[in-house]
Design an enzyme around this catalytic site. Structure first.
Site, PDB file in Angstrom:
ATOM      1  N   LEU A  49       7.913   4.397  19.409  1.00  0.00           N
ATOM      2  CA  LEU A  49       8.233   4.335  20.904  1.00  0.00           C
ATOM      3  C   LEU A  49       7.123   3.486  21.790  1.00  0.00           C
ATOM      4  O   LEU A  49       7.264   2.536  22.331  1.00  0.00           O
ATOM      5  CB  LEU A  49       8.554   5.917  21.567  1.00  0.00           C
ATOM      6  CG  LEU A  49       9.183   5.751  23.003  1.00  0.00           C
ATOM      7  CD1 LEU A  49      10.234   5.089  23.228  1.00  0.00           C
ATOM      8  CD2 LEU A  49       9.307   7.142  23.508  1.00  0.00           C
ATOM      9  N   CYS A  52      -2.652   0.920   8.484  1.00  0.00           N
ATOM     10  CA  CYS A  52      -1.487   0.373   7.686  1.00  0.00           C
ATOM     11  C   CYS A  52      -1.587  -1.211   7.393  1.00  0.00           C
ATOM     12  O   CYS A  52      -1.783  -1.859   8.374  1.00  0.00           O
ATOM     13  CB  CYS A  52      -0.170   0.670   7.894  1.00  0.00           C
ATOM     14  SG  CYS A  52       1.199  -0.212   7.136  1.00  0.00           S
ATOM     15  N   CYS A  71       3.099   8.245   1.779  1.00  0.00           N
ATOM     16  CA  CYS A  71       3.623   7.350   2.733  1.00  0.00           C
ATOM     17  C   CYS A  71       3.962   5.808   1.927  1.00  0.00           C
ATOM     18  O   CYS A  71       3.208   5.325   1.304  1.00  0.00           O
ATOM     19  CB  CYS A  71       2.428   6.867   3.531  1.00  0.00           C
ATOM     20  SG  CYS A  71       2.810   5.814   4.804  1.00  0.00           S
ATOM     21  N   GLU A 113       0.790  -0.977   0.052  1.00  0.00           N
ATOM     22  CA  GLU A 113      -0.025  -0.056   0.046  1.00  0.00           C
ATOM     23  C   GLU A 113       0.878   1.396   0.007  1.00  0.00           C
ATOM     24  O   GLU A 113       1.833   1.504   0.525  1.00  0.00           O
ATOM     25  CB  GLU A 113      -0.767   0.199   1.145  1.00  0.00           C
ATOM     26  CG  GLU A 113      -1.816  -1.053   1.233  1.00  0.00           C
ATOM     27  CD  GLU A 113      -2.415  -1.009   2.909  1.00  0.00           C
ATOM     28  OE1 GLU A 113      -3.054  -2.136   3.148  1.00  0.00           O
ATOM     29  OE2 GLU A 113      -2.668  -0.138   3.642  1.00  0.00           O
ATOM     30  N   CYS A 142      -0.554  -3.666  14.533  1.00  0.00           N
ATOM     31  CA  CYS A 142      -0.330  -3.351  13.295  1.00  0.00           C
ATOM     32  C   CYS A 142      -0.939  -4.453  12.271  1.00  0.00           C
ATOM     33  O   CYS A 142      -0.551  -5.733  12.408  1.00  0.00           O
ATOM     34  CB  CYS A 142       0.957  -3.021  12.924  1.00  0.00           C
ATOM     35  SG  CYS A 142       1.421  -2.815  11.048  1.00  0.00           S
ATOM     36  N   HIS A 161      -6.100   3.235  15.215  1.00  0.00           N
ATOM     37  CA  HIS A 161      -7.209   2.836  14.302  1.00  0.00           C
ATOM     38  C   HIS A 161      -7.329   1.468  14.739  1.00  0.00           C
ATOM     39  O   HIS A 161      -6.623   0.591  14.348  1.00  0.00           O
ATOM     40  CB  HIS A 161      -6.894   3.137  12.964  1.00  0.00           C
ATOM     41  CG  HIS A 161      -6.660   4.548  12.569  1.00  0.00           C
ATOM     42  ND1 HIS A 161      -7.680   5.281  12.670  1.00  0.00           N
ATOM     43  CD2 HIS A 161      -5.816   5.026  12.070  1.00  0.00           C
ATOM     44  CE1 HIS A 161      -7.240   6.624  12.280  1.00  0.00           C
ATOM     45  NE2 HIS A 161      -5.926   6.437  12.011  1.00  0.00           N
ATOM     46  N   GLY A 216       6.085  -2.652   6.346  1.00  0.00           N
ATOM     47  CA  GLY A 216       7.642  -3.066   6.556  1.00  0.00           C
ATOM     48  C   GLY A 216       8.326  -2.054   7.444  1.00  0.00           C
ATOM     49  O   GLY A 216       8.074  -0.983   7.860  1.00  0.00           O
ATOM     50  N   CYS A 257       4.239  -6.268  15.338  1.00  0.00           N
ATOM     51  CA  CYS A 257       3.760  -5.206  16.393  1.00  0.00           C
ATOM     52  C   CYS A 257       2.175  -5.597  16.413  1.00  0.00           C
ATOM     53  O   CYS A 257       1.614  -5.858  15.593  1.00  0.00           O
ATOM     54  CB  CYS A 257       3.892  -3.908  15.802  1.00  0.00           C
ATOM     55  SG  CYS A 257       5.734  -3.447  15.303  1.00  0.00           S
ATOM     56  N   CYS A 265       5.735  -7.682   6.984  1.00  0.00           N
ATOM     57  CA  CYS A 265       6.526  -7.139   7.937  1.00  0.00           C
ATOM     58  C   CYS A 265       6.932  -8.286   9.204  1.00  0.00           C
ATOM     59  O   CYS A 265       6.111  -9.271   9.444  1.00  0.00           O
ATOM     60  CB  CYS A 265       6.127  -6.081   8.638  1.00  0.00           C
ATOM     61  SG  CYS A 265       7.395  -5.197   9.723  1.00  0.00           S
TER      62      CYS A 265
HETATM   63 FE1  SF4 Z   1       5.815  -2.957  13.283  1.00  0.00          FE
HETATM   64 FE2  SF4 Z   1       5.809  -1.104  11.100  1.00  0.00          FE
HETATM   65 FE3  SF4 Z   1       6.268  -3.625  10.787  1.00  0.00          FE
HETATM   66 FE4  SF4 Z   1       3.862  -2.957  11.286  1.00  0.00          FE
HETATM   67  S1  SF4 Z   1       4.831  -2.289   9.594  1.00  0.00           S
HETATM   68  S2  SF4 Z   1       4.846  -4.567  12.251  1.00  0.00           S
HETATM   69  S3  SF4 Z   1       4.357  -1.062  12.994  1.00  0.00           S
HETATM   70  S4  SF4 Z   1       7.378  -2.372  12.011  1.00  0.00           S
END
Ligand code: SF4
Length: 352
Positions: free
Chosen positions: A211, A329, A104, A91, A118, A286, A156, A115, A111
């Protein structure tokens, strides 16, 4: 598939032209066509002889790909979906705000970082994007000539694909490339310390660090990979660098209801960031499927911001954009992956 010419650095173009027995200046001419002019085929490089254009076209293509889908928000934000050469979807978000037109960018398909908050992390990792695929996101959207700012904050972890990231930055900021100011480019990371060190030593772009909590244990829960890179190491690394050269350091902080929004957090953030010229960027969460994390209400968010400002930390709240078009995202690409095969878009069906 032919090798892509778009995304090659000047040194690579020199190697290509040297191997083809072409004059030295040809590499610069090609770079000029690739990064300063609006062409979509090698045949349009009119200051190269027909013979050279044919020879180049036998081995190379431009390597430009249009998005396969676009979603437009009522606030003007657009989310483009690109197919990553059969490795899934990425995206790219176009975000217009007053005088700014920000893009962006994604650096990976999925990824590895996992996280908790995410959707991209929930997809898992498919592959790295190469320099061509990263820069194609800029070149192949209709708004490519309007852009004022670039942020590497899409799918990513940029520092987990360091070489393609740095190549992209080189092409973006070189005189022979797109000639972007590094101060209009921001790279966001969860804080992979060795790569961050390399980036700080070799680029003047802005840095944003995810953070989300000043407490190690809490941060590890939100960003599992961060156990390898404790906050103290990240802060020490930042303090080792001269950050005065107009570089902006910001800390991204998604505020979750009842988790990281207390006075204890305000006090610890003030202690942790003492001595670093930086800002905290508060981000509204979100909601995504499959997590119990909750968004904070507007009043508490403002209170948290004022408390941080009162401690002397310059704190802003990032405007939420594109909420009606899967703002989180990774949501759009996840939905695309989950579509039955016969309902997926293809480049022929695109209408922008
Ligand atoms: Fe974490 Fe960014 Fe990967 Fe999402 S894209 S899992 S927020 S490092």
């Amino acid at each position: 598939m032919k090798e892509a010419l778009f995304g090659k650095a000047l040194t690579e173009l020199r190697k290509i032209t040297q191997e083809a027995g072409l004059p030295k200046f040809t590499a610069m001419q090609i770079a000029d066509w690739l990064y300063k002019k609006d062409i979509t085929s090698i045949d349009e490089m009119h200051n190269l002889s027909k013979k050279v254009r044919i020879a180049l076209s036998q081995k190379f293509g431009m390597g430009l790909q249009t998005p396969v889908n676009v979603k437009s928000s009522t606030d003007g934000t657009k989310k483009y979906l690109f197919e990553a050469n059969g490795r899934g979807y990425i995206e790219t978000a176009f975000i217009p705000e007053r005088k700014r037109r920000t893009l962006c960018l994604s650096v990976q398909v999925g990824c590895k970082m996992g996280c908790l908050f995410c959707m991209t992390g929930k997809q898992g990792f498919q592959s790295n994007l190469n320099t061509n695929e990263i820069l194609n996101q800029i070149k192949s959207i209709p708004e490519n000539n309007q852009l004022t700012n670039l942020v590497f904050m899409g799918m990513g972890e940029p520092f987990d694909n360091l070489s393609a990231l740095m190549n992209s930055i080189e092409i973006l900021t070189s005189d022979w490339g797109f000639s972007w100011s590094p101060h209009r480019i921001t790279v966001s990371t969860i804080g992979i310390v060795p790569a961050m060190k390399y980036f700080l030593e070799n680029s003047l772009c802005h840095l944003a660090i995810s953070l989300h909590s000043p407490f190690e244990k809490e941060r590890r829960m939100l960003l599992p990979v961060s156990q390898k890179y404790p906050i103290a190491d990240i802060i020490n690394e930042l303090k080792n660098h001269d950050l005065k050269r107009q570089r902006r350091i910001s800390f991204e902080y998604i505020v979750f209801k009842g988790l990281n929004d207390t006075h204890r957090h305000v006090n610890e953030l003030a202690r942790l960031l003492n001595g670093i010229k930086c800002r905290i960027n508060l981000i509204r969460f979100h909601t995504i499927p499959g997590t119990s994390l909750e968004a904070i209400d507007e009043r508490r968010l403002q209170i948290f911001k004022f408390a941080l400002n009162a401690k002397g930390i310059f704190t802003t709240i990032r405007a939420s954009r594109g909420q009606d078009i899967d703002a989180a995202c990774g949501l759009l690409s996840t939905r695309e992956l989950m579509k039955p095969e016969d309902t997926k878009f293809n480049s022929q069906s695109l209408k922008i």
